[in-house]
Motif scaffolding. Structure first.
Motif, PDB file in Angstrom:
ATOM      1  N   VAL A  90      -5.290   1.596 -10.842  1.00 47.53           N
ATOM      2  CA  VAL A  90      -6.709   1.434 -11.156  1.00 47.53           C
ATOM      3  C   VAL A  90      -7.248   0.134 -10.565  1.00 47.53           C
ATOM      4  O   VAL A  90      -8.324   0.097  -9.947  1.00 47.53           O
ATOM      5  N   ASN A  91      -6.505  -0.939 -10.745  1.00 48.07           N
ATOM      6  CA  ASN A  91      -6.991  -2.249 -10.305  1.00 48.07           C
ATOM      7  C   ASN A  91      -7.127  -2.317  -8.790  1.00 48.07           C
ATOM      8  O   ASN A  91      -8.101  -2.882  -8.274  1.00 48.07           O
ATOM      9  N   THR A  92      -6.179  -1.751  -8.063  1.00 46.62           N
ATOM     10  CA  THR A  92      -6.258  -1.770  -6.610  1.00 46.62           C
ATOM     11  C   THR A  92      -7.452  -0.965  -6.108  1.00 46.62           C
ATOM     12  O   THR A  92      -8.163  -1.388  -5.189  1.00 46.62           O
ATOM     13  N   ALA A  93      -7.685   0.195  -6.733  1.00 40.68           N
ATOM     14  CA  ALA A  93      -8.841   1.008  -6.339  1.00 40.68           C
ATOM     15  C   ALA A  93     -10.141   0.240  -6.572  1.00 40.68           C
ATOM     16  O   ALA A  93     -11.059   0.285  -5.748  1.00 40.68           O
ATOM     17  N   ALA A  94     -10.225  -0.483  -7.707  1.00 43.56           N
ATOM     18  CA  ALA A  94     -11.422  -1.268  -7.996  1.00 43.56           C
ATOM     19  C   ALA A  94     -11.604  -2.391  -6.980  1.00 43.56           C
ATOM     20  O   ALA A  94     -12.723  -2.649  -6.509  1.00 43.56           O
ATOM     21  N   LEU A  95     -10.514  -3.065  -6.634  1.00 42.04           N
ATOM     22  CA  LEU A  95     -10.594  -4.176  -5.694  1.00 42.04           C
ATOM     23  C   LEU A  95     -10.977  -3.719  -4.290  1.00 42.04           C
ATOM     24  O   LEU A  95     -11.702  -4.409  -3.573  1.00 42.04           O
ATOM     25  N   MET A  96     -10.501  -2.537  -3.904  1.00 43.74           N
ATOM     26  CA  MET A  96     -10.791  -2.042  -2.564  1.00 43.74           C
ATOM     27  C   MET A  96     -12.151  -1.354  -2.480  1.00 43.74           C
ATOM     28  O   MET A  96     -12.648  -1.088  -1.387  1.00 43.74           O
ATOM     29  N   GLY A  97     -12.731  -1.066  -3.651  1.00 50.83           N
ATOM     30  CA  GLY A  97     -14.022  -0.385  -3.677  1.00 50.83           C
ATOM     31  C   GLY A  97     -15.188  -1.314  -3.437  1.00 50.83           C
ATOM     32  O   GLY A  97     -15.028  -2.477  -3.057  1.00 50.83           O
ATOM     33  N   PHE A  98     -16.391  -0.811  -3.672  1.00 55.08           N
ATOM     34  CA  PHE A  98     -17.597  -1.558  -3.319  1.00 55.08           C
ATOM     35  C   PHE A  98     -17.827  -2.795  -4.182  1.00 55.08           C
ATOM     36  O   PHE A  98     -18.547  -3.708  -3.783  1.00 55.08           O
ATOM     37  N   THR A  99     -17.190  -2.858  -5.381  1.00 56.35           N
ATOM     38  CA  THR A  99     -17.388  -4.036  -6.230  1.00 56.35           C
ATOM     39  C   THR A  99     -16.478  -5.196  -5.835  1.00 56.35           C
ATOM     40  O   THR A  99     -16.813  -6.355  -6.086  1.00 56.35           O
ATOM     41  N   ASN A 100     -15.318  -4.891  -5.234  1.00 53.92           N
ATOM     42  CA  ASN A 100     -14.331  -5.917  -4.865  1.00 53.92           C
ATOM     43  C   ASN A 100     -13.991  -6.827  -6.033  1.00 53.92           C
ATOM     44  O   ASN A 100     -13.823  -8.042  -5.875  1.00 53.92           O
ATOM     45  N   LEU A 101     -13.895  -6.234  -7.225  1.00 50.60           N
ATOM     46  CA  LEU A 101     -13.675  -7.024  -8.433  1.00 50.60           C
ATOM     47  C   LEU A 101     -12.585  -6.374  -9.283  1.00 50.60           C
ATOM     48  O   LEU A 101     -12.556  -5.160  -9.450  1.00 50.60           O
ATOM     49  N   SER A 102     -11.702  -7.206  -9.814  1.00 51.13           N
ATOM     50  CA  SER A 102     -10.611  -6.702 -10.642  1.00 51.13           C
ATOM     51  C   SER A 102     -11.130  -6.108 -11.944  1.00 51.13           C
ATOM     52  O   SER A 102     -12.170  -6.526 -12.471  1.00 51.13           O
ATOM     53  N   VAL A 103     -10.383  -5.126 -12.468  1.00 52.70           N
ATOM     54  CA  VAL A 103     -10.708  -4.575 -13.781  1.00 52.70           C
ATOM     55  C   VAL A 103      -9.568  -4.719 -14.777  1.00 52.70           C
ATOM     56  O   VAL A 103      -9.754  -4.511 -15.970  1.00 52.70           O
ATOM     57  N   SER A 104      -8.378  -5.091 -14.300  1.00 47.62           N
ATOM     58  CA  SER A 104      -7.212  -5.061 -15.170  1.00 47.62           C
ATOM     59  C   SER A 104      -6.861  -6.403 -15.802  1.00 47.62           C
ATOM     60  O   SER A 104      -5.969  -6.469 -16.639  1.00 47.62           O
ATOM     61  N   HIS A 105      -7.511  -7.468 -15.398  1.00 42.99           N
ATOM     62  CA  HIS A 105      -7.224  -8.770 -15.986  1.00 42.99           C
ATOM     63  C   HIS A 105      -8.483  -9.637 -15.973  1.00 42.99           C
ATOM     64  O   HIS A 105      -9.484  -9.280 -15.353  1.00 42.99           O
ATOM     65  N   VAL A 106      -8.397 -10.755 -16.630  1.00 39.14           N
ATOM     66  CA  VAL A 106      -9.595 -11.562 -16.897  1.00 39.14           C
ATOM     67  C   VAL A 106      -9.603 -12.897 -16.156  1.00 39.14           C
ATOM     68  O   VAL A 106     -10.666 -13.359 -15.725  1.00 39.14           O
ATOM     69  N   VAL A 152       0.524   2.400  -4.442  1.00 42.42           N
ATOM     70  CA  VAL A 152       0.088   3.801  -4.399  1.00 42.42           C
ATOM     71  C   VAL A 152      -1.437   3.883  -4.418  1.00 42.42           C
ATOM     72  O   VAL A 152      -2.046   4.672  -3.686  1.00 42.42           O
ATOM     73  N   GLY A 153      -2.065   3.055  -5.250  1.00 35.28           N
ATOM     74  CA  GLY A 153      -3.520   3.039  -5.310  1.00 35.28           C
ATOM     75  C   GLY A 153      -4.150   2.666  -3.982  1.00 35.28           C
ATOM     76  O   GLY A 153      -5.135   3.278  -3.546  1.00 35.28           O
ATOM     77  N   ALA A 154      -3.583   1.664  -3.307  1.00 32.22           N
ATOM     78  CA  ALA A 154      -4.107   1.239  -2.005  1.00 32.22           C
ATOM     79  C   ALA A 154      -3.927   2.342  -0.963  1.00 32.22           C
ATOM     80  O   ALA A 154      -4.833   2.613  -0.156  1.00 32.22           O
ATOM     81  N   PHE A 155      -2.767   2.970  -0.978  1.00 30.83           N
ATOM     82  CA  PHE A 155      -2.479   4.051  -0.023  1.00 30.83           C
ATOM     83  C   PHE A 155      -3.461   5.210  -0.209  1.00 30.83           C
ATOM     84  O   PHE A 155      -4.033   5.725   0.758  1.00 30.83           O
ATOM     85  N   LEU A 156      -3.669   5.603  -1.468  1.00 26.36           N
ATOM     86  CA  LEU A 156      -4.542   6.739  -1.743  1.00 26.36           C
ATOM     87  C   LEU A 156      -6.013   6.397  -1.511  1.00 26.36           C
ATOM     88  O   LEU A 156      -6.781   7.226  -1.019  1.00 26.36           O
ATOM     89  N   TYR A 157      -6.419   5.162  -1.881  1.00 28.11           N
ATOM     90  CA  TYR A 157      -7.819   4.798  -1.698  1.00 28.11           C
ATOM     91  C   TYR A 157      -8.204   4.843  -0.223  1.00 28.11           C
ATOM     92  O   TYR A 157      -9.326   5.240   0.124  1.00 28.11           O
ATOM     93  N   ALA A 158      -7.276   4.444   0.646  1.00 28.11           N
ATOM     94  CA  ALA A 158      -7.566   4.462   2.076  1.00 28.11           C
ATOM     95  C   ALA A 158      -7.770   5.879   2.598  1.00 28.11           C
ATOM     96  O   ALA A 158      -8.368   6.068   3.665  1.00 28.11           O
TER      97      ALA A 158
END
Length: 232
Positions: free
Chosen positions: A23-39, A184-190
């Motif tokens: 989840v976190n990698t998909a969020a980071l690679m997406g349009f927000t470029n922001l983490s969701v899994s930590h603070v 896996v998230g990075a591979f699939l997001y690409a």
């Protein structure tokens, strides 16, 4: 200190860490470029936004931080306990998390920032959900404290002091599973974009189903019978 680790905690922690990494990698690679899994990192970004009077970033990053907190609050409300024990409440929390991740997928597809908030809330819920076991703090959505604990344990071991090997082994599993989920998230997001989120959604749903199934197999606790008073 963990001296013996039940398999359901081992497998549960591993798959949830894998899910959070994805989840976190998909969020980071997406349009927000922001983490969701930590603070921690997001708080630094939030502080920088405040320092530069960047109102847009203050709003967006602050909302993401608040969503993670709301997820943790929701976990406390649903589960209401500090240590890991089998019970239906964990299954309900997992279903809520899966629903939040599914909502985040549809919102992310529309490039709606609310998708970021739903994903952050799901991660906050998951991170607070696992709490502690046998005095060992278990976190599955970030690795900072876990890496520090592992380093301290290894340092004690090198100094010849006793350590809990089951605890260290479990922490290593969480670490590598989070890393694996991120890869896996990075591979699939690409390749499929936010469709990568269907991997953690499926994982969390299956975890909820099997957890509830395992809970149903446990023998019910019998209530002690009240002794009847003998008549005089």
């Amino acid at each position: 200190m963990i001296t013996r680790l039940p398999k359901w905690i081992l497998w549960g922690g591993a798959v949830l860490a894998f899910s959070a990494g994805c989840v976190n990698t998909a969020a980071l690679m997406g349009f927000t470029n922001l983490s969701v899994s930590h603070v921690t990192g997001n708080v630094s970004l939030f502080a920088a936004a405040v320092a530069h009077f960047d109102g847009r970033s203050i709003l967006y990053i602050g909302a993401s931080l608040l969503s993670f907190l709301v997820g943790a609050i929701l976990s406390g409300f649903v589960i209401g306990q500090k240590s890991l024990t089998l019970g239906k409440r964990y299954g309900r929390a997992l279903y809520v998390e899966a629903a939040l991740l599914l909502i985040s997928y549809f919102l992310y597809q529309e490039h709606d920032y609310l998708g970021q908030l739903a994903a952050a809330m799901a991660c906050g819920l998951q991170n607070a959900m696992v709490a502690t076991y046998s005095g060992a703090v278990i976190r599955t959505t970030h690795l900072t404290g876990l890496t520090s604990d592992m380093g301290a344990a290894i340092g004690n071991w090198l100094a010849g002091r006793p350590i809990s090997k089951p605890t260290l082994g479990f922490q290593a599993i969480i670490w590598y599973c989070f890393f694996g989920g991120g890869a896996v998230g990075a591979f699939l997001y690409a390749r499929v974009g936010y469709g990568a989120l269907f991997v953690p959604i499926t994982i969390v749903l299956l975890a909820a189903f099997f957890y509830n199934y395992a809970s149903d197999q446990l023998p019910e606790k019998r209530q002690p019978r009240k002794k009847r008073r003998s008549s005089p």
